[in-house]
Design a protein around this motif. Structure first.
Motif, PDB file in Angstrom:
ATOM      1  N   THR A  57     -25.627  14.123   8.740  1.00 26.58           N
ATOM      2  CA  THR A  57     -24.808  12.990   8.287  1.00 26.58           C
ATOM      3  C   THR A  57     -24.830  12.871   6.761  1.00 26.58           C
ATOM      4  O   THR A  57     -24.270  11.926   6.211  1.00 26.58           O
ATOM      5  CB  THR A  57     -25.322  11.659   8.879  1.00 26.58           C
ATOM      6  N   THR A  58     -25.479  13.816   6.074  1.00 20.73           N
ATOM      7  CA  THR A  58     -25.704  13.680   4.625  1.00 20.73           C
ATOM      8  C   THR A  58     -24.439  13.298   3.849  1.00 20.73           C
ATOM      9  O   THR A  58     -24.468  12.442   2.979  1.00 20.73           O
ATOM     10  CB  THR A  58     -26.252  15.002   4.044  1.00 20.73           C
ATOM     11  N   PHE A  59     -23.315  13.962   4.146  1.00 24.50           N
ATOM     12  CA  PHE A  59     -22.100  13.734   3.354  1.00 24.50           C
ATOM     13  C   PHE A  59     -21.061  12.892   4.103  1.00 24.50           C
ATOM     14  O   PHE A  59     -19.884  12.910   3.760  1.00 24.50           O
ATOM     15  CB  PHE A  59     -21.489  15.075   2.927  1.00 24.50           C
ATOM     16  N   ALA A  60     -21.544  12.169   5.128  1.00 21.69           N
ATOM     17  CA  ALA A  60     -20.601  11.439   5.983  1.00 21.69           C
ATOM     18  C   ALA A  60     -19.775  10.413   5.195  1.00 21.69           C
ATOM     19  O   ALA A  60     -18.658  10.091   5.581  1.00 21.69           O
ATOM     20  CB  ALA A  60     -21.355  10.751   7.108  1.00 21.69           C
ATOM     21  N   ASP A  61     -20.306   9.897   4.096  1.00 24.38           N
ATOM     22  CA  ASP A  61     -19.585   8.856   3.355  1.00 24.38           C
ATOM     23  C   ASP A  61     -18.977   9.376   2.057  1.00 24.38           C
ATOM     24  O   ASP A  61     -18.562   8.609   1.199  1.00 24.38           O
ATOM     25  CB  ASP A  61     -20.549   7.701   3.031  1.00 24.38           C
ATOM     26  N   TRP A  62     -18.931  10.685   1.904  1.00 24.42           N
ATOM     27  CA  TRP A  62     -18.459  11.282   0.660  1.00 24.42           C
ATOM     28  C   TRP A  62     -16.957  11.035   0.453  1.00 24.42           C
ATOM     29  O   TRP A  62     -16.189  11.042   1.401  1.00 24.42           O
ATOM     30  CB  TRP A  62     -18.710  12.795   0.711  1.00 24.42           C
ATOM     31  N   GLY A  63     -16.574  10.883  -0.804  1.00 28.01           N
ATOM     32  CA  GLY A  63     -15.145  10.857  -1.105  1.00 28.01           C
ATOM     33  C   GLY A  63     -14.687   9.570  -1.755  1.00 28.01           C
ATOM     34  O   GLY A  63     -15.403   8.557  -1.760  1.00 28.01           O
ATOM     35  N   ILE A  64     -13.495   9.634  -2.321  1.00 26.07           N
ATOM     36  CA  ILE A  64     -12.894   8.471  -2.984  1.00 26.07           C
ATOM     37  C   ILE A  64     -11.987   7.792  -1.961  1.00 26.07           C
ATOM     38  O   ILE A  64     -11.091   8.447  -1.410  1.00 26.07           O
ATOM     39  CB  ILE A  64     -12.043   8.906  -4.201  1.00 26.07           C
ATOM     40  N   GLU A  77      -5.584  16.706  -1.512  1.00 26.87           N
ATOM     41  CA  GLU A  77      -6.934  16.858  -0.976  1.00 26.87           C
ATOM     42  C   GLU A  77      -6.776  16.871   0.549  1.00 26.87           C
ATOM     43  O   GLU A  77      -5.650  16.917   1.058  1.00 26.87           O
ATOM     44  CB  GLU A  77      -7.817  15.672  -1.431  1.00 26.87           C
ATOM     45  N   VAL A  78      -7.887  16.799   1.267  1.00 27.36           N
ATOM     46  CA  VAL A  78      -7.775  16.741   2.723  1.00 27.36           C
ATOM     47  C   VAL A  78      -8.588  15.582   3.298  1.00 27.36           C
ATOM     48  O   VAL A  78      -8.870  15.541   4.479  1.00 27.36           O
ATOM     49  CB  VAL A  78      -8.193  18.078   3.384  1.00 27.36           C
ATOM     50  N   GLY A  79      -8.965  14.621   2.437  1.00 27.33           N
ATOM     51  CA  GLY A  79      -9.712  13.460   2.948  1.00 27.33           C
ATOM     52  C   GLY A  79     -10.858  13.025   2.039  1.00 27.33           C
ATOM     53  O   GLY A  79     -11.575  12.087   2.366  1.00 27.33           O
ATOM     54  N   SER A  80     -11.003  13.688   0.882  1.00 29.04           N
ATOM     55  CA  SER A  80     -12.039  13.251  -0.067  1.00 29.04           C
ATOM     56  C   SER A  80     -11.438  12.669  -1.341  1.00 29.04           C
ATOM     57  O   SER A  80     -12.173  12.224  -2.227  1.00 29.04           O
ATOM     58  CB  SER A  80     -12.972  14.405  -0.439  1.00 29.04           C
ATOM     59  N   GLY A  81     -10.111  12.680  -1.463  1.00 25.02           N
ATOM     60  CA  GLY A  81      -9.443  11.978  -2.562  1.00 25.02           C
ATOM     61  C   GLY A  81      -9.344  12.765  -3.853  1.00 25.02           C
ATOM     62  O   GLY A  81     -10.097  13.694  -4.106  1.00 25.02           O
ATOM     63  N   ILE A  82      -8.385  12.349  -4.693  1.00 17.08           N
ATOM     64  CA  ILE A  82      -8.152  12.931  -6.022  1.00 17.08           C
ATOM     65  C   ILE A  82      -8.507  11.850  -7.042  1.00 17.08           C
ATOM     66  O   ILE A  82      -8.074  10.702  -6.905  1.00 17.08           O
ATOM     67  CB  ILE A  82      -6.672  13.348  -6.185  1.00 17.08           C
ATOM     68  N   ALA A 108      -4.771  11.971  -0.477  1.00 19.07           N
ATOM     69  CA  ALA A 108      -5.565  12.297   0.737  1.00 19.07           C
ATOM     70  C   ALA A 108      -7.019  11.855   0.598  1.00 19.07           C
ATOM     71  O   ALA A 108      -7.941  12.658   0.580  1.00 19.07           O
ATOM     72  CB  ALA A 108      -5.470  13.782   1.067  1.00 19.07           C
ATOM     73  N   GLY A 109      -7.199  10.544   0.518  1.00 21.25           N
ATOM     74  CA  GLY A 109      -8.525   9.986   0.248  1.00 21.25           C
ATOM     75  C   GLY A 109      -9.373   9.760   1.485  1.00 21.25           C
ATOM     76  O   GLY A 109      -8.969  10.075   2.614  1.00 21.25           O
ATOM     77  N   ARG A 110     -10.550   9.190   1.245  1.00 18.15           N
ATOM     78  CA  ARG A 110     -11.483   8.886   2.322  1.00 18.15           C
ATOM     79  C   ARG A 110     -10.993   7.675   3.113  1.00 18.15           C
ATOM     80  O   ARG A 110     -10.429   6.747   2.529  1.00 18.15           O
ATOM     81  CB  ARG A 110     -12.851   8.564   1.708  1.00 18.15           C
ATOM     82  N   SER A 118      -2.268   9.156   1.322  1.00 21.05           N
ATOM     83  CA  SER A 118      -2.679   9.556   2.673  1.00 21.05           C
ATOM     84  C   SER A 118      -4.187   9.538   2.770  1.00 21.05           C
ATOM     85  O   SER A 118      -4.896   9.394   1.779  1.00 21.05           O
ATOM     86  CB  SER A 118      -2.111  10.925   3.050  1.00 21.05           C
ATOM     87  N   GLY A 119      -4.643   9.711   4.016  1.00 26.47           N
ATOM     88  CA  GLY A 119      -6.072   9.596   4.312  1.00 26.47           C
ATOM     89  C   GLY A 119      -6.275   8.229   4.950  1.00 26.47           C
ATOM     90  O   GLY A 119      -6.444   7.229   4.252  1.00 26.47           O
ATOM     91  N   GLY A 120      -6.173   8.153   6.273  1.00 20.50           N
ATOM     92  CA  GLY A 120      -6.410   6.896   6.978  1.00 20.50           C
ATOM     93  C   GLY A 120      -5.224   5.956   7.024  1.00 20.50           C
ATOM     94  O   GLY A 120      -5.376   4.802   7.424  1.00 20.50           O
TER      95      GLY A 120
END
Ligand SMILES: Cc1cc2nc3c(=O)[nH]c(=O)nc-3n(C[C@H](O)[C@H](O)[C@H](O)COP(=O)(O)O)c2cc1C
Length: 350
Positions: free
Chosen positions: A249-256, A201-206, A225-227, A277-279
């Motif tokens: 900002t609607t999807f600012a907190d989206w992701g696993i 992923e690129v930051g929203s997680g699998i 590649a999570g949140r 990965s991701g943070g």
């Protein structure tokens, strides 16, 4: 004689990639509000580890290649002059430290072959585990296994990363939004390509469910590649704001979150290799990820500033991360990564 580089106007894809790189230099504006979840975990300190830090072994094997540390430099860039410098500085550092590295999406060089040299790093990094990169969604926009082969051949890669970036494509004005039948097309690439396929992923997680489908498709490794780190929603919102659009900002907190994705994916596909990965920002983050089931840790954004400067700066930054992994291993009494994988972590409930 050195090749003379003729300056041409950037194509739309090159321009977008350049904007991404420039925006990502400022971590505060492209990092989501919530963390990875890894700070909810701690190791139990071992005051008597009976180990010498100099004998701690952090080497590992990933996709059949031996690495000196469980670190992948995340896929980031390519396609213009500055990106060439970034890729080469990262590659020199990866070679010196014995790490793995991914290049950014090579679509820009498939569209405009004259920029392929911004991805080519084998001359400075002959031995690293080097991974090509394309967006999986391109398989719905005319790309075939032949394009994947061209990406791999372009840089002499050991494998191909296909990235899934559904939220980014959905919010990007020029995004490709048809994600139908992709699992089937990924499976066809896995069957026909001569090198292993990794999906990230690129930051929203699998999720666990997606991991199972990817395993069935034949992928050899998954990067969750999570949140918690670079948020591509934030990046695209910043790009839009620069063009005078209102900041959303609607999807600012989206992701696993990275930690949840990692645990779910490890449970769902115990026999696949997994990258956290991701943070990921410290050696302690990588050590925790390995204890939670990852084989490797990866990071992108934190390397950008150093990569713009010099290979030495990149080496200095990553050597610090490796040292932190070893400090953690000393303080929990793990002499190698197999031992670290067995060390339990304590999870706080809040
Ligand atoms: C400037 C930049 C460009 C990126 N480009 C790509 C890309 O082309 N392909 C890809 O798979 N991921 C790309 N990524 C995502 C990273 O590989 C990684 O998944 C994500 O940034 C999360 O890691 P981080 O929080 O350590 O930055 C890019 C990241 C950055 C910072």
């Amino acid at each position: 004689m050195p090749r003379r580089r003729v300056k041409k106007a950037l194509t739309k894809t090159q321009q977008r990639k350049k904007e991404h790189l420039e925006l990502c230099l400022d971590a505060t504006s492209v990092t989501g509000r919530f963390g990875t979840g890894l700070d909810r975990y701690s190791f139990v300190h071992n005051a008597l580890p009976e180990l010498d830090i100099d004998e701690i072994d952090v080497s590992t094997n990933f996709l059949g290649k031996q690495l000196q540390a469980p670190i992948l430099i995340s896929s980031m860039t390519g396609g213009f002059d500055l990106a060439r410098r970034v890729n080469r500085n990262l590659a020199v550092a990866a070679q010196r430290l014995g790490l793995a590295m991914g290049v950014g999406s090579q679509r820009v060089a498939i569209e405009e072959p004259s920029v392929a040299d911004s991805f080519e790093v084998r001359d400075v990094a002959p031995d690293i585990l080097l991974l090509s990169n394309l967006g999986a969604v391109q398989l719905n926009y005319g790309y075939t296994v032949d394009h994947c082969r061209r990406a791999v051949g372009m840089i002499g890669a050991d494998g191909l990363i296909l990235h899934l970036n559904v939220l980014q494509e959905a919010v990007q004005p020029e995004g490709n939004r048809n994600f139908k039948s992709l699992a089937e097309k990924i499976a066809a690439v896995c069957r026909q390509l001569e090198v292993p396929v990794v999906v990230k992923e690129v930051g929203s997680g699998i999720s666990a469910e997606v991991a199972v489908r990817l395993k069935e498709a034949g992928v050899k490794a998954i990067d969750v590649a999570g949140r918690g780190g670079t948020s591509w929603y934030a990046v695209e919102v910043q790009r839009a704001a620069k063009q005078g659009k209102p900041a959303e900002t609607t999807f600012a907190d989206w992701g696993i979150p990275t930690e949840e994705a990692l645990i779910a994916v490890r449970q769902a596909v115990p026999d696949l290799q997994i990258i956290a990965s991701g943070g990921i920002r410290t050696g302690l983050d990588i050590a925790k990820s390995i204890a939670l089931g990852a084989d490797m840790g990866a990071f992108g954004q934190p390397l950008l500033a150093a990569a713009l400067e010099s290979p030495e700066k990149v080496v200095e930054f990553i050597a610090g991360i490796i040292h932190e992994i070893k400090i953690t291993m000393l303080c929990v009494g793990a002499k190698n990564l197999d031992a670290l994988k067995k060390i339990p972590l304590v999870r706080r409930s809040t």
